[in-house]
Design a protein around this motif. Sequence first.
Motif, short mmCIF file in Angstrom:
data_model
loop_
_atom_site.label_atom_id
_atom_site.label_comp_id
_atom_site.label_asym_id
_atom_site.label_seq_id
_atom_site.Cartn_x
_atom_site.Cartn_y
_atom_site.Cartn_z
N LYS A 119 0.83 -1.21 0.00
CA LYS A 119 0.00 0.00 0.00
C LYS A 119 0.86 1.26 0.00
O LYS A 119 0.51 2.27 -0.60
N LYS A 123 0.96 4.13 -2.93
CA LYS A 123 0.84 5.56 -2.62
C LYS A 123 1.97 6.34 -3.26
O LYS A 123 1.77 7.44 -3.78
N ASP A 128 -2.83 9.91 -5.41
CA ASP A 128 -4.27 9.87 -5.17
C ASP A 128 -4.72 8.57 -4.48
O ASP A 128 -5.87 8.45 -4.08
N TYR A 129 -3.81 7.60 -4.36
CA TYR A 129 -4.16 6.32 -3.74
C TYR A 129 -4.42 6.54 -2.25
O TYR A 129 -3.58 7.03 -1.52
N THR A 130 -5.64 6.18 -1.81
CA THR A 130 -6.04 6.38 -0.41
C THR A 130 -6.67 5.10 0.13
O THR A 130 -7.67 4.62 -0.41
N ILE A 132 -8.95 2.91 2.31
CA ILE A 132 -10.24 3.09 2.99
C ILE A 132 -10.37 2.10 4.15
O ILE A 132 -10.86 2.43 5.21
N ALA A 149 -9.20 0.58 -1.36
CA ALA A 149 -8.67 1.93 -1.55
C ALA A 149 -9.38 2.62 -2.71
O ALA A 149 -10.07 1.99 -3.50
N THR A 150 -9.21 3.93 -2.76
CA THR A 150 -9.65 4.70 -3.92
C THR A 150 -8.40 5.24 -4.61
O THR A 150 -7.34 5.37 -4.00
N ASP A 151 -8.54 5.55 -5.90
CA ASP A 151 -7.41 6.06 -6.65
C ASP A 151 -7.94 6.83 -7.85
O ASP A 151 -9.16 6.86 -8.10
#
Length: 196
Positions: A119, A123, A128-130, A132, A149-151
Amino acid sequence: MELNLKKEDRIMKLTKTMTLAGSLCMAMAFSSVANLAVAAEAKTAAANPVPADKVSLLGGHLAFNLKGYEMQPVPGGGPGNMYVSKAEKRVMLIGEDAIPVVARGASDADFINGMKSIKDKQKQASPDYTVISEKTENVKGLEVYHIEATDKMDGKNVQQATLLSAADNKFTVIQVISGSKDKTGHAAAVNNILAK
């Protein structure tokens, strides 16, 4: 105390070995996001798409069906296979590799713990990789570490699940990439892999 140091040394060696060897999971983390987004949108067709029905990993410990997906090479010649569902506008990257010999003295849980740094690599590759959520799931006795995750890929918002597991001196990395608006379809695709 000496036992703990030896365990830490093994994990450190594992991490270094995986990085130096250009392991499967790191290559998948750095796959061309623009190419994946294009595949997810089904704007391009593979020269010889192969229908994918059943995927079996880790000596059969993790097996699931993929109806409506076509197997294609990973963009940029990365390891593993890419599975594309044009109808669902979803991409899965699925790979399996041998656990490096230096890491085979550790437990599968220790190996997966060392792999969680994927992870951080993602990132670094995409600001923008977050993340969750993160949790360990049990799939018929097999521990699977699950990151949601969101991206942003090619300017579009996506949701991404990363699944990590190990058994029988092998490890697998699965990434499920879906459009950000298809939360139900994304969850169903991940649950299919997790036998839920």
